[in-house]
Design an enzyme around this catalytic site. Structure first.
Site, PDB file in Angstrom:
ATOM      1  CB  ALA A 100      -0.911  -0.012   1.215  1.00  0.00           C
ATOM      2  CG  MET A 101      -0.906   5.041  -1.003  1.00  0.00           C
ATOM      3  SD  MET A 101      -1.652   6.223  -2.176  1.00  0.00           S
ATOM      4  CE  MET A 101      -3.370   6.139  -1.687  1.00  0.00           C
ATOM      5  NE  ARG A 102      -1.688   1.437   5.673  1.00  0.00           N
ATOM      6  CZ  ARG A 102      -2.583   0.770   4.956  1.00  0.00           C
ATOM      7  NH1 ARG A 102      -3.084   1.311   3.861  1.00  0.00           N
ATOM      8  NH2 ARG A 102      -2.964  -0.453   5.311  1.00  0.00           N
ATOM      9  CE1 TYR A 103       2.046  -0.114   6.546  1.00  0.00           C
ATOM     10  CE2 TYR A 103       0.737  -1.126   4.797  1.00  0.00           C
ATOM     11  CZ  TYR A 103       0.899  -0.785   6.130  1.00  0.00           C
ATOM     12  OH  TYR A 103      -0.062  -1.099   7.043  1.00  0.00           O
ATOM     13  CB  THR A 104       5.850   2.174  -1.285  1.00  0.00           C
ATOM     14  OG1 THR A 104       4.744   2.964  -1.739  1.00  0.00           O
ATOM     15  CG2 THR A 104       5.464   0.706  -1.251  1.00  0.00           C
TER      16      THR A 104
END
Length: 441
Positions: A100-104
């Site tokens: 998910a974009m919150r992790y990358t």
């Protein structure tokens, strides 16, 4: 029946084709890709930031159509952005999706800055779709069409059109560009990037370059290990999942004649699926039959049709050669604009220095006054040197008084710099091609 419905539907189709689905012939980018790269230039040019921040910045400022994280992932995979974290992996039997974009995290790639942002200040701007107070570039000043520099071909489906754009090595594109500019005599027939072997003749590859349309025959890569009754599959034609590919060997797998293990990894060079004969009897026979069947299964084709939006916002077929020349002509125009702008700036600076040379001898006595009133000083200097008050006041607005006294007025250095810029302008193609050499190498 309301006759406005077909008209509205047609208008919607034109909008989708022009502003959403197909790359622009000038920079080779779809609007969402251009907007993401512009956002990255603004928020993560120097450091990695959360992908969610780039996504939010793009939606808020440029692209009000929902999350564009999927395109961010593709830009990372195509190396236009650099990524940190668990990004999508294309290797092996079951490619992994991106986290998910919150992790990358992502950052604008240095190569992208070199290729597409050096002349960004000279590109025409329009009101951004998401924010009327924000401006966005009509195109990026890309030295090569960005879609041709991808790791994977661009694909898109619009109203009545489908695009499938090949990608190439930058060194090959440069060689082709030199040929188109008649800088080299030998015609380089360059090959699209693929993890398979291209078996079509050069004439087909040349058709793709000159027309933008071609069906190229390919063959997946396999490595034989007959002494161990193993075959390593390194690639198969695109457009098929591994599960669909395995369907061709249903009987061999169900009978347990053949088994496989996925050893795909970076250490193994990406996809690395090992097929092995499991039965002890008739091993050679089973191996030979499977090898023959596998060699047929890895044959396929890549059908390309380069559909783009041209400068007049028409959707049309575009050759690879036209793509290269369109970006090059744009880059030439922007360099000319940049050089002329720099010459003009230096001319203004030279006029400032000449004015400063005139007022300096008179400036000291006015600065010794107990109370310095700038307007009075400007008026007095204007009378003494016979120059316009407004021009002198602009000098005081631009420089501090201490700077006015200490500034080195090297007009000869400005003349020298101007002469170099004029020379570059006169020999514009040579000047621009040196930039191409610097980026390619």
């Amino acid at each position: 029946m309301d006759q406005t419905i077909p008209i509205l539907y047609r208008d919607y189709g034109i909008y989708v084709n022009t502003y959403r689905m197909f790359p622009l012939e000038i920079d080779g980018l779809r609007p969402v890709e251009r907007r993401i790269l512009m956002s990255a230039y603004q928020v993560c040019k120097e450091r990695f930031v959360k992908s969610a921040k780039v996504d939010g910045h793009t939606i808020a400022n440029f692209h009000p159509h929902g999350s564009c994280y999927g395109t961010i992932v593709q830009l990372v995979l195509n190396k236009h952005l650099e990524g940190q974290g668990a990004w999508k992996c294309k290797w092996g039997a079951k490619p992994a999706e991106a986290a998910a974009m919150r992790y990358t995290e992502c950052r604008l790639a240095k190569k992208t800055i070199e290729l597409s942002f050096q002349l960004i200040d000279y590109v025409p701007q329009v009101e951004a779709e998401a924010d009327k107070y924000q401006k966005e570039p009509v195109f990026l000043p890309a030295m090569f069409p960005m879609c041709l520099l991808n790791e994977d071909p661009v694909q898109g489906i619009g109203f009545g059109f489908r695009t499938h754009v090949p990608c190439y090595r930058i060194e090959d594109l440069y060689k082709r560009l030199l040929y188109l500019l008649k800088k080299t005599k030998e015609k380089p027939t360059i090959k699209p990037i693929t993890d398979c072997k291209i078996v079509s003749p050069d004439s087909v590859l040349e058709d793709l370059l000159t027309t933008g349309k071609a069906s190229i025959e390919i063959q997946g890569i396999i490595r034989k290990e007959p002494s161990h009754h193993k075959i390593v599959l390194k690639s198969w034609p695109p457009g098929r999942s591994f599960e669909a590919f395995l369907g061709k060997f249903k009987s061999e797998l169900e009978n347990q004649d053949i088994g496989f293990i996925d050893e795909s990894s970076k250490a193994n060079g990406g996809t690395h699926i090992v097929f092995e004969v499991l039965k002890q009897r008739n091993k050679d026979e089973i191996y030979d039959k499977f090898l023959k069947k596998l060699e047929e299964a890895v044959k396929g084709a890549m059908s390309f049709e380069t559909i783009v939006v041209d400068r007049n916002l028409n959707v049309r077929n575009w050759s690879i050669d036209d793509f290269l020349m369109s970006s090059y002509k744009m880059y030439i125009e922007l360099n000319e604009k940049m050089l002329q702008s720099e010459i003009n700036k230096l001319e203004l600076l030279k006029l400032e220095y000449k004015l400063l040379e005139k007022i300096r001898p008179h400036l000291g006595k006015h600065l010794r006054e107990k109370e310095i009133i700038i307007d009075q000083v400007v008026k007095a200097l204007s009378e003494e040197v016979k120059e316009d008050e407004k021009t002198i006041k602009e000098l005081f607005s631009k420089y501090r008084i201490t700077k006015l006294l200490a500034l080195k007025l090297d007009i000869d250095a400005i003349d020298k710099e101007q002469a170099e810029l004029h020379n570059n302008l006169t020999n514009l193609q040579t000047f621009v091609l040196k930039q191409y050499v610097g980026v390619v190498k």
